[in-house]
Scaffold this motif. Structure first.
Motif, short mmCIF file in Angstrom:
data_model
loop_
_atom_site.label_atom_id
_atom_site.label_comp_id
_atom_site.label_asym_id
_atom_site.label_seq_id
_atom_site.Cartn_x
_atom_site.Cartn_y
_atom_site.Cartn_z
N PHE A 18 0.85 -1.20 0.00
CA PHE A 18 0.00 0.00 0.00
C PHE A 18 0.88 1.24 0.00
O PHE A 18 1.93 1.28 0.64
CB PHE A 18 -0.90 0.02 1.23
CG PHE A 18 -1.68 1.30 1.39
CD1 PHE A 18 -2.86 1.50 0.68
CD2 PHE A 18 -1.22 2.32 2.22
CE1 PHE A 18 -3.56 2.68 0.79
CE2 PHE A 18 -1.92 3.50 2.34
CZ PHE A 18 -3.10 3.68 1.63
N GLU A 43 -5.21 6.68 3.98
CA GLU A 43 -6.47 5.99 4.21
C GLU A 43 -7.03 6.38 5.57
O GLU A 43 -6.29 6.78 6.48
CB GLU A 43 -6.27 4.46 4.13
CG GLU A 43 -5.25 3.92 5.12
CD GLU A 43 -5.00 2.43 4.91
OE1 GLU A 43 -5.73 1.82 4.12
OE2 GLU A 43 -4.06 1.91 5.53
N SER A 59 -10.75 5.64 8.32
CA SER A 59 -12.00 4.93 8.55
C SER A 59 -12.65 5.41 9.83
O SER A 59 -11.99 5.95 10.72
CB SER A 59 -11.75 3.41 8.64
OG SER A 59 -10.99 3.10 9.79
N GLU A 66 -15.29 4.30 5.19
CA GLU A 66 -13.86 4.37 5.00
C GLU A 66 -13.52 4.93 3.63
O GLU A 66 -14.35 4.89 2.71
CB GLU A 66 -13.22 2.99 5.18
CG GLU A 66 -13.81 1.90 4.31
CD GLU A 66 -13.29 0.53 4.68
OE1 GLU A 66 -13.63 -0.43 3.97
OE2 GLU A 66 -12.55 0.40 5.67
N GLY A 67 -12.31 5.46 3.51
CA GLY A 67 -11.86 6.02 2.25
C GLY A 67 -10.36 5.82 2.07
O GLY A 67 -9.62 5.63 3.04
N MET A 68 -9.91 5.86 0.80
CA MET A 68 -8.51 5.64 0.48
C MET A 68 -8.15 6.40 -0.78
O MET A 68 -8.95 6.50 -1.71
CB MET A 68 -8.25 4.13 0.28
CG MET A 68 -6.78 3.77 0.04
SD MET A 68 -6.22 3.93 -1.68
CE MET A 68 -7.01 2.53 -2.43
N GLU A 111 -2.93 0.07 -3.99
CA GLU A 111 -2.81 -1.07 -3.11
C GLU A 111 -2.97 -2.35 -3.91
O GLU A 111 -3.60 -2.39 -4.96
CB GLU A 111 -3.86 -1.01 -1.99
CG GLU A 111 -5.29 -1.06 -2.49
CD GLU A 111 -6.29 -0.98 -1.35
OE1 GLU A 111 -5.88 -0.99 -0.19
OE2 GLU A 111 -7.50 -0.90 -1.64
N ALA A 154 -8.81 6.50 -6.06
CA ALA A 154 -9.48 6.88 -4.81
C ALA A 154 -10.78 6.13 -4.70
O ALA A 154 -11.46 5.88 -5.69
CB ALA A 154 -9.74 8.40 -4.78
N GLY A 188 -14.21 5.19 -1.71
CA GLY A 188 -14.83 5.40 -0.41
C GLY A 188 -16.17 4.71 -0.36
O GLY A 188 -16.82 4.51 -1.38
N GLU A 209 -19.12 0.26 -2.14
CA GLU A 209 -17.98 1.13 -2.27
C GLU A 209 -17.94 1.70 -3.68
O GLU A 209 -18.27 1.00 -4.65
CB GLU A 209 -16.70 0.33 -2.01
CG GLU A 209 -15.58 1.14 -1.41
CD GLU A 209 -14.44 0.25 -0.95
OE1 GLU A 209 -14.04 0.34 0.21
OE2 GLU A 209 -13.97 -0.56 -1.77
#
Length: 441
Positions: free
Chosen positions: A296, A300, A302, A319-321, A325, A347, A349, A367
């Motif tokens: 990763f 990120e 959550s 959660e979001g990123m 990854e 991206a 979420g 998601e």
């Protein structure tokens, strides 16, 4: 908490001595600030270094420069708090000495531990006889002893209250309160040198975290920039073939807490991370085979929470990123199987919601993805707590897309416990009806 004896014997001049040393520390930090600004920060301002690397270095150098400045603010604030503590403690110490002197003058004796008693060593024969045989005299002596003891106890309590205020202020003054200063655990650039500021801060927090009738618990953790790596194995005794991990962290933070009141319980948790990390591990044991590898890079975060009332609960998570990854994992054991893999860049979420009633739970997740990626997972088996679980996720995103998932679980122990409670409730109801009929006839 300080005792009477500690209050009377403590040398309070140590507080002013410490305050002078903290002021001296602030002066030393100022010298280092001047030297750092001249010899380090100045490098990026000259004609010999330019471009992206110079810009990046200048940003990090400025963070360190501001830390030198914040350290001076914090050191001066600590010095001021120590002087205020000396003033308050000295005032109360004098009042306690005056109360002791007044008690002795009134015919009392005060022990080293602050216990007041009637001093019989100075009594005449007539007074000694009255003390043993006159109830009114005995009562007046008892009242006098109780009155002086109450005054001394009250002053000791005042010292303990000030001691708690000083501890609170010294604990809070060193907390980095600026989240935008480039470090999570640096010096406090907004430090204040008066205890009233931190008393009010503690009262506000208590009002927010302890509503009427609710009990609250919680904790927070933060960490600053760091890097490291580790490797272990093989360990044939445990069946572990080996594992390795490496990370380069910009920073992380987490917080969790709960509120309880009777059958109600509210839980919450939040986490955030920025950096890069990779790991791989594998093992073989009597329970099966398993292996996992992941990587990763990015940021990120959550947040999740739950509400439970007795055997019924509702949960939610978001959660979001942003970053890239990849993960692949597989396992086969006597309690079930798992296979899965994921790769994503961009991206995303989303969140999930679920409910639990008496040990049987179900939920859905979704998601949204902005970027190319794919994912597929299937799990079925029993976890370490003896709960049987089934879950599946499928996701696809050529450019914009997402994933959906379903999870279902059964906790046999909790189901049995809930059934027992229901049976007990039914039994109590039948028994109550029987008693009612008996009363009628």
């Amino acid at each position: 908490m300080p005792t009477y004896e500690e209050i009377m014997k403590t040398d309070l001049s140590a507080l002013t001595t410490a305050a002078e040393q903290w002021d001296g520390m602030a002066k030393e930090f100022h010298k280092q600030e001047v030297a750092y600004q001249r010899d380090v920060c100045g490098i990026t301002l000259g004609p010999g270094w330019s471009g992206l690397s110079a810009d990046a270095a200048s940003g990090r150098f400025n963070v360190t420069l501001k830390q030198f400045q914040a350290a001076q603010v914090e050191a001066k604030a600590v010095a001021s708090l120590l002087r205020e503590a000396h003033t308050d403690f000295t005032s109360l110490h004098k009042k306690l000495e005056s109360a002791r002197a007044g008690a002795v003058k009134a015919g009392m004796a005060v022990s080293e531990g602050g216990v007041v008693s009637y001093d019989t060593t100075k009594l005449s024969d007539g007074e000694r006889t009255a003390l043993h045989h006159d109830p009114d005299y005995q009562q007046s002596v008892g009242k006098a002893v109780a009155s002086w003891q109450a005054e001394i106890n009250h002053l000791v309590k005042d010292v303990c209250d000030v001691d708690a205020d000083v501890q609170n202020a010294l604990t809070r003054v060193v907390i980095d309160s600026d989240v935008n200063d480039g470090t999570l655990t640096g010096f406090n650039s907004h430090a204040r040198g008066d205890m009233k500021t931190y008393e009010d801060e503690a009262k506000r927090e208590a009002a927010q975290t302890k509503p009427d009738g609710w009990k609250s618990e919680g904790k927070t953790e933060t960490s600053g920039p760091g890097a490291g790596a580790s490797a272990e194995g093989p360990d044939f005794g445990s069946g572990k073939l080996g594992e390795a991990e490496a990370h380069a962290d910009l920073g992380s933070a987490s917080a969790e807490g709960s509120l309880t009141r009777g059958p109600w319980k509210l839980d919450g948790k939040a986490e955030a991370y920025a950096g890069a990390k990779v790991s791989a591990e594998g093992g073989v044991s009597k329970d099966g085979l398993e292996g996992d590898a992941s990587a990763f890079a990015g940021g990120e975060g959550s947040a999740e929470g739950s509400v439970n009332v007795g055997p019924v609960g509702v949960t939610g998570k978001a959660e979001g990123m942003a970053g890239a990854e990849a993960n692949v994992n597989a396992g086969v054991g006597k309690e079930g199987v798992h296979v899965g893999g994921e790769a994503f860049a961009g991206a995303k979420g989303g969140g999930d919601i679920g409910a639990d009633v008496g040990g049987v739970s179900a939920g859905f997740s979704g998601e949204g993805w902005a970027g190319p990626g794919a994912e597929a997972n299937l799990d079925f088996g029993k976890n370490n707590e003896g709960v049987w679980e089934f879950s599946t996720k499928v996701g696809l995103s050529p450019a914009v897309g997402g994933e959906v998932g379903v999870h279902f679980s059964v906790d046999p122990e909790k189901v049995a416990h809930t059934a027992g409670d229901l049976a007990g409730a039914v039994g109590d109801g039948v028994s109550s009806i029987g008693h009612a009929f008996s009363s009628v006839f």
